[in-house]
Design a protein around this motif. Structure first.
Motif, PDB file in Angstrom:
ATOM      1  N   PHE B 762      42.221  24.848  41.712  1.00 46.03           N
ATOM      2  CA  PHE B 762      41.429  26.076  41.778  1.00 46.03           C
ATOM      3  C   PHE B 762      41.734  26.837  43.066  1.00 46.03           C
ATOM      4  O   PHE B 762      41.938  28.050  43.056  1.00 46.03           O
ATOM      5  N   LEU B 763      41.755  26.105  44.165  1.00 43.44           N
ATOM      6  CA  LEU B 763      41.948  26.792  45.436  1.00 43.44           C
ATOM      7  C   LEU B 763      43.337  27.418  45.522  1.00 43.44           C
ATOM      8  O   LEU B 763      43.497  28.489  46.116  1.00 43.44           O
ATOM      9  N   PHE B 766      43.118  30.431  43.535  1.00 44.63           N
ATOM     10  CA  PHE B 766      42.252  31.349  44.257  1.00 44.63           C
ATOM     11  C   PHE B 766      42.975  31.943  45.467  1.00 44.63           C
ATOM     12  O   PHE B 766      42.687  33.075  45.876  1.00 44.63           O
ATOM     13  N   ALA B 769      44.498  34.957  44.534  1.00 45.56           N
ATOM     14  CA  ALA B 769      43.507  36.050  44.479  1.00 45.56           C
ATOM     15  C   ALA B 769      43.290  36.616  45.877  1.00 45.56           C
ATOM     16  O   ALA B 769      43.260  37.844  46.073  1.00 45.56           O
ATOM     17  N   ALA B 770      43.172  35.718  46.840  1.00 46.59           N
ATOM     18  CA  ALA B 770      42.973  36.178  48.223  1.00 46.59           C
ATOM     19  C   ALA B 770      44.198  36.961  48.691  1.00 46.59           C
ATOM     20  O   ALA B 770      44.064  37.982  49.380  1.00 46.59           O
ATOM     21  N   SER B 773      44.175  40.436  47.127  1.00 46.30           N
ATOM     22  CA  SER B 773      43.192  41.346  47.731  1.00 46.30           C
ATOM     23  C   SER B 773      43.563  41.649  49.176  1.00 46.30           C
ATOM     24  O   SER B 773      43.309  42.743  49.666  1.00 46.30           O
ATOM     25  N   SER B 774      44.197  40.691  49.838  1.00 46.13           N
ATOM     26  CA  SER B 774      44.648  40.931  51.205  1.00 46.13           C
ATOM     27  C   SER B 774      45.654  42.076  51.240  1.00 46.13           C
ATOM     28  O   SER B 774      45.673  42.896  52.153  1.00 46.13           O
ATOM     29  N   HIS B 778      43.571  45.102  44.555  1.00 47.33           N
ATOM     30  CA  HIS B 778      42.289  44.588  44.052  1.00 47.33           C
ATOM     31  C   HIS B 778      42.285  44.427  42.540  1.00 47.33           C
ATOM     32  O   HIS B 778      41.600  43.573  42.003  1.00 47.33           O
ATOM     33  N   ASP B 779      43.073  45.253  41.871  1.00 44.74           N
ATOM     34  CA  ASP B 779      43.097  45.180  40.410  1.00 44.74           C
ATOM     35  C   ASP B 779      43.742  43.881  39.919  1.00 44.74           C
ATOM     36  O   ASP B 779      43.599  43.519  38.761  1.00 44.74           O
ATOM     37  N   VAL B 781      43.183  40.830  41.150  1.00 41.42           N
ATOM     38  CA  VAL B 781      42.403  39.621  41.423  1.00 41.42           C
ATOM     39  C   VAL B 781      42.004  38.913  40.136  1.00 41.42           C
ATOM     40  O   VAL B 781      42.116  37.685  40.017  1.00 41.42           O
ATOM     41  N   LYS B 782      41.578  39.681  39.162  1.00 39.55           N
ATOM     42  CA  LYS B 782      41.115  39.031  37.914  1.00 39.55           C
ATOM     43  C   LYS B 782      42.258  38.281  37.213  1.00 39.55           C
ATOM     44  O   LYS B 782      42.045  37.248  36.608  1.00 39.55           O
ATOM     45  N   LEU B 785      43.056  34.684  38.404  1.00 34.47           N
ATOM     46  CA  LEU B 785      42.174  33.591  38.003  1.00 34.47           C
ATOM     47  C   LEU B 785      42.699  32.868  36.764  1.00 34.47           C
ATOM     48  O   LEU B 785      42.246  31.769  36.444  1.00 34.47           O
TER      49      LEU B 785
END
Lengths: 554, 827
Positions: B762-763, B766, B769-770, B773-774, B778-779, B781-782, B785
């Protein structure tokens, strides 16, 4: 070797350059990272809490039932027969047993109970270190932050839970950690930082389910702070980064609950958890009244009074925080007010719906670290002379509440182990609320007389202490080892399957299934169960071998 | 001038407003206002008493001396009083006499009348009492050629004002150009042409070269104007640019596209009265070539052309380069006769002359110099034996104690997986909360003088990239770096007719040089890069891929970072990301992965001083250090990662800077798998190469670096390869709860595997994802997952790479670029 900036002759065939021997290469720059301020705070306070905790646990024997129970289960995870992760149990949040695992792996740390203060000292020191980071983030100078941290750290309620292995300190840690990264996100606009906040809150939720409302409030705050200024994409990603770890953590827990015991919501509606909390509170409060009987205003007054006695600064900080947040239009300020008020609100709702016993001190501690964070935010928002005044007032209130908290821990009716803690310190005499000495005697007897794996049938919910203190859980056959079905089958007819049984003399808040099945067995009332050794609480029974039926003549 | 002691006591300026009229007449009100001074009177020794707020402001006093032609006796006053006095002064008086000298003494009556016409003071620039009237720093603001051409000189500066003396103060265009060049508002004075000429001669050192004093010698700009090759506006613009970059005027005009190479050569030969030649590489005389060592030819960029009257005729880019001629004279017994040739002619000839040598270096330099670091063999002999032994022992163990052996292997891999996950997460955690890149600020970039920039070589390997060429040229043309200091080498395989044709059709600007890479094995990108590097002229070198879009200021950032960093930094890796992330799900996942890798993981490694496996492009090197390391391994298909490790082994560090190159995320699964298989194969090659001597590696990298190497270089392909196995085991166990699977995970291994599966996976997802976004995606990120699905593709590529390592270890799986361009446009 050429130095930076050295001009290469134009047109030089660079591949013709001589190859310098490795010895001529520059020495690897040693980056000696300076020890950070939070690390120092962590190291110093950890050492202090461990020393104090070992004295309290080993010498004064102030050991709460809950933490010993979880430590026992962590020991079963490593040393059960067989060792399995499902020994953590599925009633309480799993993380509090998991945090014991590293310490329980070293058996002497578990059997001596030193693992208890070690785990909570880690969390307490971590809490103070995160607090130091939070204050630094908010621009508070050391001369202001250190006294505040110190005054918070010597609060008797903090010390009590920093040394006894309970979940309170871990709740503090995760809550403050999540809040720290949320503040950092807000101040730096670094969205990935929200992932760390989310991870901290996911751990928090798996330590105490009561953190769920805090997560909701923080999520709403993130939405409100992002939606207006940052647009839909960033709002979505911010909420996903914050919320995904929480959802995932809970999802894994539900999945494991489903896979192992067939009920994903076992922890929610299992009567054991509910009964335990209520019974425990009631037994300690000498039969508390039902909260619904108290009027709303009376209940509110009682709660305000409780918070005033337990941790005065949290009442004091609310008004200035509300005023300054309103003036400065601070969304974070509003969120902090909501977070600080959540605990009393939850207490009100729980008590109103069930029992005054839920006004236990320990259920009302979660606003303590949040109050410190609120002071930090107030410091951040205030300017000029307001700042020294704020620090001075906060410090005075933190120091003033120390004797008040002590007195409350001593006299308040709804407590967990606070009375034992206060009395043990005041008298300096060993105080053994859960009869560790007896359990150790029983464990010694069993270790000496029982040989072989899974020989002693136990329902470890009440009789776990000999398993923990004896250090040989493999001698016992509990409900985890082969599953509940097999265990119940053996319980119905133990003869020929186990040689011994360990039962309590009386039913506790959780209840012992062996005693329920064979009432009177500790007194020798069951024919095939012979009492061989007893302590104040427990009886060891010898199970008679099965009666062989003669072969029918043909 | 101000060296005289100022009045010790403050003087009241009650009289200043109505100061002695003769003193007030000595300085024009406009000048007084510009300089913040008020004339108080003239002393007996002729010195002018001036009220000034700062008596130590020598620059201002020097300028005033130049303006008034008198010694200055400064008197300290408060600024408020001076401003009050200035406020009542009358407006400027056109043609007012500012110097104490009568016009007759100044000479230049025509210029004097021009000054009167323009309404500006007329001054003398002659030194007084041996003291220079001109501030050298101010004079240096204008180019010498410009000054001489327009008879203008800068005397002094004060705040945002430059004091200009001009023979023709009515030439508004020239004055405007001077003002622009100096970057200040002009305060114009008149002076005689002879005064100005002498002042220029005194101010600009060294003296002009002898050749320029030949009778009839003309300035280069003049020649171009006379020939009609440029107009006045182009000249002025080029002079301004020249002021900024410090380059030769001809080069500035050439790179601005105003002049062709041929025109430039023609003008130069006219100015220098030298012969200009065109070089036909097919007619070069091998005997003459043998007279000069190749290395000297390359260094001085000369080509021997012919023997004429006992002299060796040398084609040179700069025939006046005395240093080069002296150096060559040491090696050649014949007298040298330099002739001018264009840079591209010399370049083409040198490429032809040195082709075999360059090819040899490109293909086998590392193999010859550092055989232990070359991936020409997959396994060394000891490695081969170790592998055979390990396989034999495993098989024997499997035959005798199968379950125990499988359990042991499983436990080892579970712990390796857990360590790999923990290490990556630790690095990423560090980078999420902090900015770990090497700092280079926008202010530093703005303050960087272009004249101080070094030559930068940009290597762009191209193979079947005709489709993306127009975009590439346009992108590189946008680099914020003086074209005169860019040495862009487009490395095209000799047989790649398609790319060659496209390139010729586009006819790129002169700082783009086509380098034909001859056929030779291995046919890889690193070989082409080595071939280009052998001809690099820059102090720094960087690689870009065909589809790359570096941020325009990236080269400047790298220059600054190198300048600021210690000598241990030999390489700067810029971040890579994708410009076509929205194309499909694959590009979204790929972008998120890259964001995590370059925005979080590599900065984390940089901060941890771990050896950094370089990314395929946008790695900037100090050229000399790169050559010391033996450059890229042409046999390694992850030559970038390998080079990063070699850098670390030699004690060098790689810094990460916050500048991004945007690439094309491959949007096609087959293409993506090919690319990934090459990367994984290269990582395995790199791991095998450096593990030939593990102890030496551990000593050179240090314990932390060694562990990092194992976890990232060995661990990355290892995890991709193992993942399918564990997914299969988990699935089977979930469905069947088979006891045999449970028995493979005893005790601690079980918990480690559980933690790695539930938490680690998971991490790691994830973290993507980070990373997204970094980067501000942002689009994405989903989509991250569900990136475990993407890991499946990674494993597919990994297994393909492993199998290929066995069958075709040096085969370069080509990634097709330009898939984001519509098909019609590609054609």
């Amino acid at each position: 070797m050429s130095a930076p900036g050295q001009q290469l002759a134009p047109g030089a065939l660079v591949l013709d350059a001589p190859v310098a021997p490795a010895a001529e290469a520059p020495a690897r720059a040693r980056q000696r990272s300076a020890v950070s301020e939070p690390t120092v705070v962590f190291a110093v306070t950890f050492a202090a809490f461990v020393a104090l905790g070992v004295w309290l646990t080993v010498h004064l024997q102030v050991v709460p039932y809950d933490s010993a129970f979880r430590l026992a289960h962590a020991l079963f995870v490593w040393h059960g027969a067989p060792a399995k992760l499902s020994a953590i149990g599925f009633v309480w949040p799993p993380l509090m047993t998991l945090v014991f695992l590293p310490f329980a792996a070293v058996k002497p740390l578990a059997t001596s109970l030193i693992a208890l203060p070690l785990t909570s000292a880690v969390a307490a020191a971590g809490t103070l270190a995160v607090l130091a980071r939070t204050f630094r983030l908010l621009g508070m100078p050391r001369r202001a932050s250190y006294p505040l941290i110190a005054a918070f750290a010597v609060n008797p309620m903090f010390i009590h839970y920093a040394t006894n292995g309970m979940s309170e300190m871990w709740t503090f840690l995760w809550l403050l950690w999540g809040l720290y990264y949320l503040l950092r996100w807000h101040l730096s606009h670094q969205v990935p930082v929200l992932a760390l906040s989310g991870i901290a809150m996911a751990f928090g939720l798996l330590s105490r389910y009561e953190l769920a409302p805090y997560i909701v409030v923080m999520g709403v705050a993130i939405f409100a702070l992002t939606w207006r200024k940052r647009g839909a994409d960033e709002t979505e990603s911010s909420l996903l980064l914050f919320g995904a770890p929480v959802v995932y953590g809970l999802g894994v827990w539900l999945l494991l609950s489903y896979m192992i015991i067939g009920d994903p919501l076992y922890f929610l509606h299992h009567e054991l958890a509910e009964r335990f909390v209520l019974e425990q509170g009631r037994s300690l409060s000498e039969g508390g009244a039902h909260g619904a009987n108290a009027g709303t205003l009376t209940l509110a007054r009682l709660i305000v009074e409780l918070y005033g006695r337990l941790f005065l600064p949290q009442l004091l900080v609310l008004v200035p925080l509300a005023v300054v947040s309103a003036v400065r239009r601070s969304g974070i300020g509003a969120m902090l007010i909501a977070l600080v008020l959540l605990n009393p609100l939850m207490t009100y709702m729980f008590v109103k719906s069930s029992d005054l016993a839920l006004m236990q001190l320990r259920f009302n501690t979660r606003s303590m670290p949040l109050t410190l964070a609120a002071i930090g935010w107030l410091f951040y928002l205030s300017r000029g002379r307001m700042r020294p005044a704020l620090i001075a007032c906060s410090l005075v209130s933190l120091l003033a509440c120390i004797p008040l908290t002590w007195q409350t821990m001593k006299t308040y009716p709804y407590v967990f182990a606070e009375h034992d803690f206060v009395r043990a310190i005041e008298t300096g005499e060993p105080h053994d609320p859960i009869h560790l000495a007896d359990a150790r005697t029983m464990a010694g007897y069993i270790n000496a007389h029982v040989h072989g794996r899974r020989e002693v049938l136990v329902d470890d919910s009440q009789t776990f202490l000999p398993l923990l203190l004896g250090g040989h859980p493999e001698l016992y056959f509990d409900r985890i080892d082969k599953g509940d079905t097999v265990w119940r089958k053996v319980l119905r007819d133990p003869r020929g399957k186990v040689g011994w049984m360990l039962v309590p003399f009386k039913q506790g808040p959780i209840g012992d299934l062996i005693l329920a099945r064979y009432p009177g067995a500790p007194e020798g009332a069951v024919p095939f169960l012979h009492v061989v050794f007893t302590t104040r609480d427990l009886a060891l029974l010898r199970v008679a071998p099965p009666v062989r039926r003669p072969h029918r003549a043909t | 001038m101000s060296e005289q002691a100022p009045d010790s006591a403050s003087t009241s300026l009650a009289t200043a407003a109505g100061a002695p009229s003769d003193a007030g007449e000595l300085i024009d009100p406009a000048v007084a206002r510009a300089y913040g001074v008020v004339a108080l009177g003239v002393r007996d020794d002729g010195a002018l008493r001036l009220a000034i707020s700062d008596t130590t402001d020598h620059g201002r006093l020097r300028a005033l001396r130049a303006l008034t032609g008198r010694e200055i006796h400064p008197v300290r006053m408060r600024m408020g009083e001076i401003e009050a006095a200035l406020s009542v002064l009358p407006p400027s008086r056109p043609g007012a006499r500012l110097s104490a000298h009568p016009h007759a003494q100044l000479g230049g009556e025509r210029e004097c009348s021009l000054a009167l016409t323009a309404g500006v003071p007329f001054v003398s620039l002659a030194p007084r009492s041996g003291r220079e009237a001109i501030d050298p720093a101010a004079a240096a603001l204008l180019d010498e050629g410009f000054c001489r051409h327009f008879a203008i000189v800068a005397l002094a500066t004060h705040n945002d004002v430059v004091v200009l003396a001009a023979a023709d103060p009515t030439d508004a265009a020239a004055l405007r150009a001077a003002s622009l060049m100096a970057g200040r508002e002009p305060l114009v004075l008149g002076a005689s042409a002879s005064d100005i000429e002498q002042a220029i001669t005194r101010s600009f050192a060294p003296a002009p070269r002898d050749s320029q004093h030949r009778p009839g010698w003309r300035r280069f700009g003049e020649i171009l104007l006379l020939e009609g090759l440029i107009d006045q506006a182009q000249l002025s613009s080029a002079l301004r640019l020249q002021e900024r970059t410090g380059d030769a005027l001809g080069q500035v005009l050439l790179h601005a596209g105003v002049l062709s190479e041929h025109e430039l050569l023609h003008a130069l030969s006219e100015q220098l009265r030298l012969r200009a030649v065109r070089i036909d590489p097919d007619t070069l005389d091998q005997d003459l070539l043998a007279l000069i060592p190749r290395q000297l030819m390359r260094r001085h960029r000369v080509v021997p052309l012919a023997l004429e009257q006992g002299q060796l005729v040398l084609a040179m880019v700069d025939p006046l380069d005395d240093g080069a001629l002296a150096s060559l004279a040491e090696h050649v017994t014949l007298p040298l006769a330099p002739v001018a040739a264009s840079d591209s002619d010399i370049d083409t000839a040198l490429q032809r002359i040195c082709a075999a040598e360059h090819l040899e270096l490109a293909c086998s330099h590392l193999m010859r110099q550092m055989p232990a670091h070359s991936a020409d063999r997959v396994l060394s002999r000891p490695q081969r034996w170790a592998l055979i032994l390990a396989l034999a022992l495993t098989l024997a163990a499997l035959a005798t104690r199968p379950i125990a052996t499988i359990v042991a292997l499983n436990v080892a891999s579970v712990f390796f997986f857990a360590a790999f996950s923990l290490y990556r997460l630790r690095l990423i955690y560090g980078a999420v909360a902090r900015k770990l890149e090497f700092p280079v600020s926008q202010e530093e970039i703005n303050a960087l003088p272009e004249s101080a920039l070094p030559i930068y070589t940009v290597l762009v390997p191209l193979y079947r990239e005709a489709a993306v060429l127009p975009r590439l040229l346009s992108t590189l043309a946008q680099l914020d770096y003086p074209p005169t200091k860019l040495d862009i080498k487009l490395l095209v395989e000799q047989d790649d007719e398609e790319t060659l044709a496209a390139l010729r059709a586009l006819s790129p600007p002169p700082h783009f040089r086509l380098v034909l890479v001859p056929h030779g094995e291995p046919r890889t990108k690193p070989k082409a890069c080595n071939y280009g590097l052998a001809q690099a002229r820059g102090e720094h070198v960087v690689i870009y891929d065909a589809e790359d879009r570096p941020e325009p200021d990236q080269l400047k950032k790298a220059v600054l970072a190198f300048a600021k960093a210690g000598p241990e930094i030999a390489c700067i890796q810029c971040k890579l990301n994708y410009y076509n992330r929205d194309q499909n799900l694959l590009t979204r996942w790929f972008t998120a992965e890259y964001s995590m890798w370059f925005d979080l993981l590599l900065p984390g490694m940089h901060a941890a001083s771990a050896p950094i496996p370089l990314g395929g492009t946008s790695n900037h090197f100090i050229t000399a250090k790169l050559s010391e390391l033996g450059a890229w391994d042409p046999h390694n298909v992850a030559e970038d990662a390998d080079l990063g490790i070699r850098l670390a082994r030699r004690g060098y560090h790689t810094a990460i800077i916050d500048s991004t190159t945007f690439e094309e995320a491959t949007s096609d699964i087959a293409n993506w798998t090919r690319q990934r298989s090459r990367w994984v194969k290269g990582y395995i090659q790199t791991w095998l190469v450096h593990m030939r001597h593990p102890l030496r590696l551990a000593r050179e990298l240090g314990p932390k670096g060694f562990i990092s190497f194992q976890l990232l270089i060995g661990g990355t392909p290892g995890m991709f390869l193992l993942n399918p196995l564990y997914w299969a085991l988990t699935s089977v166990w979930t469905l069947s709860e088979a006891g045999v699977i449970h028995s493979l995970f005893p005790g601690v291994a079980y918990y480690a595997a559980g933690a790695a599966m539930y938490l680690g996976n998971f991490l790691l997802a994830f973290a993507a994802a980070a990373g997204a976004s970094s980067r501000g995606h942002h689009d994405l990120v989903k989509y991250t997952l569900i990136s475990p699905l993407y890991w499946g593709l990674m494993s597919l590529g990994a297994w393909k790479g492993l199998l290929q390592l066995v069958r075709r270890p040096h085969y370069w799986e080509k990634t097709t670029h330009g898939l984001d361009i519509p098909v019609a446009e590609r054609r």
